[in-house]
Design a protein around this motif. Sequence first.
Motif, PDB file in Angstrom:
ATOM      1  N   ASP A 150       0.516  -1.433  -0.243  1.00  0.00           N
ATOM      2  CA  ASP A 150       0.073  -0.740  -0.170  1.00  0.00           C
ATOM      3  C   ASP A 150       0.965   1.181   0.164  1.00  0.00           C
ATOM      4  O   ASP A 150       1.793   1.261   1.088  1.00  0.00           O
ATOM      5  CB  ASP A 150      -1.242   0.273   0.897  1.00  0.00           C
ATOM      6  CG  ASP A 150      -2.266   0.794   1.173  1.00  0.00           C
ATOM      7  OD1 ASP A 150      -2.066   1.988   0.413  1.00  0.00           O
ATOM      8  OD2 ASP A 150      -3.575   0.793   1.691  1.00  0.00           O
TER       9      ASP A 150
ATOM     10  N   ASN B 101      -4.208   6.563   0.965  1.00  0.00           N
ATOM     11  CA  ASN B 101      -5.481   6.837   1.756  1.00  0.00           C
ATOM     12  C   ASN B 101      -5.564   5.749   3.200  1.00  0.00           C
ATOM     13  O   ASN B 101      -6.128   5.765   2.788  1.00  0.00           O
ATOM     14  CB  ASN B 101      -6.874   6.657   0.257  1.00  0.00           C
ATOM     15  CG  ASN B 101      -7.906   7.525   1.113  1.00  0.00           C
ATOM     16  OD1 ASN B 101      -7.706   8.082   1.942  1.00  0.00           O
ATOM     17  ND2 ASN B 101      -9.163   6.590   0.587  1.00  0.00           N
TER      18      ASN B 101
ATOM     19  N   TYR C 294     -13.920   7.561 -11.935  1.00  0.00           N
ATOM     20  CA  TYR C 294     -13.153   6.742 -11.238  1.00  0.00           C
ATOM     21  C   TYR C 294     -14.069   5.026 -11.397  1.00  0.00           C
ATOM     22  O   TYR C 294     -13.514   4.000 -11.887  1.00  0.00           O
ATOM     23  CB  TYR C 294     -14.325   6.767  -9.864  1.00  0.00           C
ATOM     24  CG  TYR C 294     -14.155   5.692  -9.224  1.00  0.00           C
ATOM     25  CD1 TYR C 294     -13.040   5.023  -8.182  1.00  0.00           C
ATOM     26  CD2 TYR C 294     -15.069   5.354  -8.638  1.00  0.00           C
ATOM     27  CE1 TYR C 294     -13.466   3.715  -7.479  1.00  0.00           C
ATOM     28  CE2 TYR C 294     -16.097   4.526  -7.673  1.00  0.00           C
ATOM     29  CZ  TYR C 294     -14.217   3.216  -7.651  1.00  0.00           C
ATOM     30  OH  TYR C 294     -14.687   2.540  -6.710  1.00  0.00           O
TER      31      TYR C 294
HETATM   32  P1  NAD Z   1      -9.334   3.333   0.305  1.00  0.00           P
HETATM   33  O1  NAD Z   1      -9.003   3.832  -0.259  1.00  0.00           O
HETATM   34  O2  NAD Z   1      -9.744   2.420   2.324  1.00  0.00           O
HETATM   35  O3  NAD Z   1      -8.412   1.263   0.545  1.00  0.00           O
HETATM   36  C1  NAD Z   1      -7.147   1.750  -1.150  1.00  0.00           C
HETATM   37  C2  NAD Z   1      -5.789   1.322  -0.950  1.00  0.00           C
HETATM   38  O4  NAD Z   1      -5.118   1.603  -1.821  1.00  0.00           O
HETATM   39  C3  NAD Z   1      -5.265   2.762   0.224  1.00  0.00           C
HETATM   40  O5  NAD Z   1      -5.552   2.173   1.588  1.00  0.00           O
HETATM   41  C4  NAD Z   1      -4.485   3.337  -0.716  1.00  0.00           C
HETATM   42  O6  NAD Z   1      -3.393   4.459   0.491  1.00  0.00           O
HETATM   43  C5  NAD Z   1      -4.408   2.144  -1.301  1.00  0.00           C
HETATM   44  N1  NAD Z   1      -3.387   3.023  -2.636  1.00  0.00           N
HETATM   45  C6  NAD Z   1      -4.217   3.958  -3.573  1.00  0.00           C
HETATM   46  N2  NAD Z   1      -3.640   4.077  -5.155  1.00  0.00           N
HETATM   47  C7  NAD Z   1      -2.298   3.090  -4.721  1.00  0.00           C
HETATM   48  C8  NAD Z   1      -1.056   3.131  -5.216  1.00  0.00           C
HETATM   49  N3  NAD Z   1      -1.300   3.489  -6.358  1.00  0.00           N
HETATM   50  N4  NAD Z   1      -0.351   2.097  -4.733  1.00  0.00           N
HETATM   51  C9  NAD Z   1      -0.240   1.642  -4.150  1.00  0.00           C
HETATM   52  N5  NAD Z   1      -1.742   1.726  -2.769  1.00  0.00           N
HETATM   53  C10 NAD Z   1      -2.210   2.287  -3.319  1.00  0.00           C
HETATM   54  O7  NAD Z   1     -10.453   2.271  -0.769  1.00  0.00           O
HETATM   55  P2  NAD Z   1     -11.745   1.221   0.337  1.00  0.00           P
HETATM   56  O8  NAD Z   1     -12.759   1.680   0.082  1.00  0.00           O
HETATM   57  O9  NAD Z   1     -11.544   0.499   1.018  1.00  0.00           O
HETATM   58  O10 NAD Z   1     -12.101   0.635  -1.499  1.00  0.00           O
HETATM   59  C11 NAD Z   1     -11.606  -0.795  -1.686  1.00  0.00           C
HETATM   60  C12 NAD Z   1     -11.373  -0.866  -3.222  1.00  0.00           C
HETATM   61  O11 NAD Z   1     -12.479  -1.451  -3.157  1.00  0.00           O
HETATM   62  C13 NAD Z   1     -10.746  -0.040  -3.950  1.00  0.00           C
HETATM   63  O12 NAD Z   1     -10.450  -0.135  -4.983  1.00  0.00           O
HETATM   64  C14 NAD Z   1     -12.525   0.613  -4.679  1.00  0.00           C
HETATM   65  O13 NAD Z   1     -12.334   1.194  -5.519  1.00  0.00           O
HETATM   66  C15 NAD Z   1     -13.555  -0.069  -4.025  1.00  0.00           C
HETATM   67  N6  NAD Z   1     -14.526   0.362  -3.588  1.00  0.00           N
HETATM   68  C16 NAD Z   1     -15.351   0.714  -2.839  1.00  0.00           C
HETATM   69  C17 NAD Z   1     -15.764   0.456  -2.645  1.00  0.00           C
HETATM   70  C18 NAD Z   1     -16.952   2.010  -1.648  1.00  0.00           C
HETATM   71  O14 NAD Z   1     -17.423   2.197  -1.349  1.00  0.00           O
HETATM   72  N7  NAD Z   1     -15.726   1.515  -0.389  1.00  0.00           N
HETATM   73  C19 NAD Z   1     -17.273   0.316  -3.066  1.00  0.00           C
HETATM   74  C20 NAD Z   1     -17.078  -0.247  -4.625  1.00  0.00           C
HETATM   75  C21 NAD Z   1     -16.192  -0.324  -4.968  1.00  0.00           C
END
Ligand code: NAD
Length: 358
Positions: free
Chosen positions: A50, A54, A170
């Motif tokens: 990670d 975020n 997105y």
């Molecule tokens: P989040 O932002 O809490 O977690 C994503 C993690 O990815 C973060 O810790 C961030 O630091 C890391 N990250 C981002 N870019 C990066 C990079 N270039 N290299 C390494 N790490 C990187 O998001 P979440 O809510 O836990 O969502 C997780 C996944 O689920 C995401 O792919 C999101 O698009 C998908 N998603 C989320 C939701 C929601 O409502 N939370 C709904 C549908 C899909």
Amino acid sequence: MGVQFTKRAISTYSILNTKKKIIVTGGLGYIGSHTVVELIESGYEIVIADNLSNSDLDVLDKINEVSTGDKPKFEALDLTDAEKTFSFFQQHKNAKGVINFAALKAVGESVQKPILYYKNNLSILLNIIENMERFEMNNLIFSSSATVYGLPEHLPVNESSSSKRPTSPYGNTKKIGEEIIEDFAFNNSAFKSISLRYFNPIGAHPSGKLGERPNGIPNNLMPFITQTVSGKRKELKVFGNDYNTPDGTAIRDYLHVVDLAKAHVLALERLLANKNDTNYEVFNLGTGIGYSVLDVIKSFEKTTKKKVNYSFVDRRVGDVPILYTDPSKARDVLNWKPKYTIDDMTRSSWNFQKSEEI
Ligand code: NAD
Ligand code: WQD
């Protein structure tokens, strides 16, 4: 006197220590951290990558506090960096699979900065798949989203419902991401992947130690509610009360993040046991129950005995009026049965918010 390990004892230990190693990218984020806990509890050895864009490093300590198995390894890594991602995969080439959570996810920001979103989310995925191919790591779980359905023609939405061009860059990274995986799987019979299309994940770990920590002003409903009640925000704006729904507010399929995390373990086990029907599969993850914005507020007020200060404003551009899933495929095929109610979701979200402020 220290314990002496003979060569023979060491080799017996390595034979017995047959934990399967899984790479979890984005594993310190909201959904990733809950999934890491469930994976550890299910006996997997976890390596997290990670870049902390975020998330915070203290989430790693919280994961260790709430889980009873082996501590996950962690590497601070920007997965858009092809060289560093290659070295990371090389170091962990004995991993059995990857769960990819890493992505930027703010819908509004993606409209302002589409290139950033396409670059980040798609480079991560391409780098991961390239290395999976290189090291013959054949099992990938991908975080997709209900946003790939756009404005649905029929409700509830099932996996055969047409996937449209999402209303935000997105969302489009999720649709394109799915297509990239499908194209790759088509040509690589050994490779297997499951895309999980989440509906609206909310809630927090029962310990109160893990939960959603949005950067800046929250975009999503639940963190906006908890931050309003905690006094960090003045008022929740409810986007639209003129929808064609029983109370006029929009309806969504909210699911508890711990139930969602458990679905990842089931999906991974399906792939590891070669139980998949085709080498690319898709599952919707939601409870199948739709709740309006006012239903969520009422549940929150009931479970926490706190008043939510809110007012109605115009609809938010791009919002669909009603979205909920037909949960039968995940139930029948993955054997996934979400157990938490909307009250559990709102109660646990507040517990987490409170613990953040201590
Ligand atoms: P989040 O932002 O809490 O977690 C994503 C993690 O990815 C973060 O810790 C961030 O630091 C890391 N990250 C981002 N870019 C990066 C990079 N270039 N290299 C390494 N790490 C990187 O998001 P979440 O809510 O836990 O969502 C997780 C996944 O689920 C995401 O792919 C999101 O698009 C998908 N998603 C989320 C939701 C929601 O409502 N939370 C709904 C549908 C899909
Ligand atoms: C839920 C309901 C809002 C905030 C988004 C993404 C989707 C997926 C999940 C990642 C809607 C209303 C919200 C507020 C409000 N994420 N609302 N006031 O829009 O269903 O889905 O998160 O993949 O792609 O689009 O979730 O939590 O933003 O909104 O009235 O301040 O709450 O209008 O009806 P959404 P949300």
